[in-house]
Design a protein around this motif. Structure first.
Motif, mmCIF file in Angstrom:
data_model
loop_
_atom_site.group_PDB
_atom_site.id
_atom_site.type_symbol
_atom_site.label_atom_id
_atom_site.label_comp_id
_atom_site.label_asym_id
_atom_site.label_seq_id
_atom_site.Cartn_x
_atom_site.Cartn_y
_atom_site.Cartn_z
ATOM 1 N N THR A 194 0.783 -1.315 0.315
ATOM 2 C CA THR A 194 -0.104 -0.003 0.018
ATOM 3 C C THR A 194 0.942 1.449 -0.018
ATOM 4 O OG1 THR A 194 -0.048 0.071 2.468
ATOM 5 C CG2 THR A 194 -1.903 -1.011 1.356
ATOM 6 N N GLU A 202 -5.104 6.551 -1.382
ATOM 7 C CA GLU A 202 -4.077 5.389 -1.088
ATOM 8 C C GLU A 202 -4.265 4.324 -2.331
ATOM 9 O OE1 GLU A 202 -3.311 3.645 2.952
ATOM 10 O OE2 GLU A 202 -4.602 2.356 2.446
ATOM 11 N N SER A 204 -3.253 0.374 -3.644
ATOM 12 C CA SER A 204 -2.636 -1.043 -3.083
ATOM 13 C C SER A 204 -2.634 -1.766 -4.376
ATOM 14 C CB SER A 204 -3.856 -1.476 -2.157
ATOM 15 O OG SER A 204 -5.188 -1.627 -2.706
ATOM 16 N N GLY A 229 -6.084 -1.755 -6.275
ATOM 17 C CA GLY A 229 -7.359 -0.988 -5.728
ATOM 18 C C GLY A 229 -6.914 0.320 -5.208
ATOM 19 N N LEU A 230 -7.935 1.379 -5.070
ATOM 20 C CA LEU A 230 -7.646 2.601 -4.684
ATOM 21 C C LEU A 230 -8.734 2.963 -3.456
ATOM 22 C CD1 LEU A 230 -7.456 4.703 -8.221
ATOM 23 C CD2 LEU A 230 -5.635 4.334 -6.346
ATOM 24 N N THR A 231 -8.241 3.672 -2.518
ATOM 25 C CA THR A 231 -9.048 4.188 -1.424
ATOM 26 C C THR A 231 -9.091 5.701 -1.359
ATOM 27 O OG1 THR A 231 -8.634 1.906 0.008
ATOM 28 C CG2 THR A 231 -9.627 4.038 1.168
ATOM 29 N N TRP A 232 -10.121 6.185 -1.280
ATOM 30 C CA TRP A 232 -10.197 7.755 -1.240
ATOM 31 C C TRP A 232 -10.838 7.876 0.029
ATOM 32 C CZ3 TRP A 232 -15.259 10.706 -1.897
ATOM 33 C CH2 TRP A 232 -14.897 12.144 -1.618
ATOM 34 N N TRP A 233 -10.113 8.841 0.972
ATOM 35 C CA TRP A 233 -10.502 8.936 2.205
ATOM 36 C C TRP A 233 -11.385 10.314 2.342
ATOM 37 C CZ3 TRP A 233 -10.380 5.333 5.725
ATOM 38 C CH2 TRP A 233 -9.305 4.237 5.785
ATOM 39 N N GLY A 239 -13.799 5.979 4.183
ATOM 40 C CA GLY A 239 -13.252 6.112 3.143
ATOM 41 C C GLY A 239 -14.022 5.250 1.967
ATOM 42 N N ASN A 241 -13.544 2.432 -1.171
ATOM 43 C CA ASN A 241 -12.473 1.952 -1.771
ATOM 44 C C ASN A 241 -12.953 0.846 -3.004
ATOM 45 O OD1 ASN A 241 -13.577 -0.388 -0.584
ATOM 46 N ND2 ASN A 241 -11.982 -0.567 0.989
ATOM 47 N N LYS A 243 -11.497 -2.269 -6.114
ATOM 48 C CA LYS A 243 -10.337 -3.080 -6.469
ATOM 49 C C LYS A 243 -11.023 -3.894 -7.429
ATOM 50 C CE LYS A 243 -10.898 -6.418 -2.633
ATOM 51 N NZ LYS A 243 -10.259 -7.185 -1.800
ATOM 52 N N THR A 268 -14.749 1.672 3.629
ATOM 53 C CA THR A 268 -13.753 1.302 4.834
ATOM 54 C C THR A 268 -13.823 2.354 6.008
ATOM 55 O OG1 THR A 268 -12.156 0.320 3.199
ATOM 56 C CG2 THR A 268 -11.179 1.252 5.464
#
Length: 271
Positions: A194, A202, A204, A229-233, A239, A241, A243, A268
């Protein structure tokens, strides 16, 4: 149910839904050089109906089960960095049906013992590795026990702020309700990375493998997987996410070979 499931039906069937509920409780007492810890875990697995090519329901309730286990660990602080340990495990798998559709009693007792070492080099590097033996002894005398070498471990590495790498190795005993089959042992190493692209974004990547050995060493599956994958907080605590994951099962039996690509979107939460 995953395309790499050990009891995956071949032919024109839809895969059933699978619900897994897991709870665990642990405690550790570490007054000095010697430490002891215990973990109790309960896992419930329940399966929905599959459907054949005519839309008729194919019940899967033979597979519904509850598994409970207790693991005890004793450790010794050899140094501030290294801590050797030993573990023993005992558990019971109980199927909802005392006898399945073939008249077999599938419930089983599980026993395991492992020895290993844990290392802690601070925030940058930590983990542990262990080896031992794992066995599930099935109630019905017509079915052989499922056992094998138990290998497991974790390693976490942070080469720089915002970047984290993780390696894991797990061994799992898998039950079965397939005729004349006791189950299998699955070895699954995985690697993940990550990286924070921005304060609120973020990325991953993960790759994994699996090697499944059925009882008596037959029908060996090789499982390969990869995901990104991508996570937008949205804020510090929540967040969104997404993937993409691909999984491929390789086997000498063409009926067991399978591939699946999946897209996930979720939320998340952290505190």
């Amino acid at each position: 149910e995953s395309a790499s499931a050990p009891a995956l039906m071949t032919g024109p069937f839809t895969r059933p839904t699978m619900d897994t509920l897991r709870a665990s409780l642990g405690a550790t007492y570490d007054p000095g050089l010697f430490g002891i810890s215990g973990t109790a875990q309960v896992t419930r697995q329940a399966y929905g109906e599959a459907k054949d090519n005519l839309g008729a329901a194919v019940p899967q309730d033979d597979r519904n089960n509850l598994f409970a286990s207790l693991t005890l660990r004793g450790s010794y602080d050899l140094s501030p960095v290294l801590t050797p340990f030993i573990e023993v495990e005992a558990g019971r798998r109980i199927y909802d049906k005392s006898l399945d559709s073939y008249g077999l009693a599938r419930s089983a007792y599980r026993y395991g013992a492992r020895a290993g070492i844990a290392a802690n080099l601070g925030e940058k590097l930590s983990g542990e590795i262990a080896a031992g033996w794992l066995k599930e002894d099935i109630d019905d005398p017509a079915l052989t026990s499922v056992s094998g070498l138990d290998l497991r471990g974790t390693m976490n590495w942070s080469p720089r702020r915002g970047t984290n790498a993780a390696l894991t190795l797990a061994t799992t005993v898998e039950g079965s309700t397939v005729a004349a089959s006791s189950g299998s042992v699955l070895y699954s190493p995985n690697a993940g990375l990550t990286h924070s692209l921005r304060d609120n974004l973020e990325a991953s990547l993960a790759v994994g493998a699996g090697w499944r050995i059925y009882e008596k060493g037959s029908f060996q599956d090789t499982i390969l997987s990869g995901e990104a994958g991508l996570t937008w907080w949205m804020n510090r605590y929540a967040g969104i996410n997404g993937k993409v994951r691909h999984e491929q099962v390789l086997n000498r039996d063409p009926a067991r070979a399978y591939g699946a690509t999946s897209i996930y979107l979720g939320i998340t939460l952290r505190r």
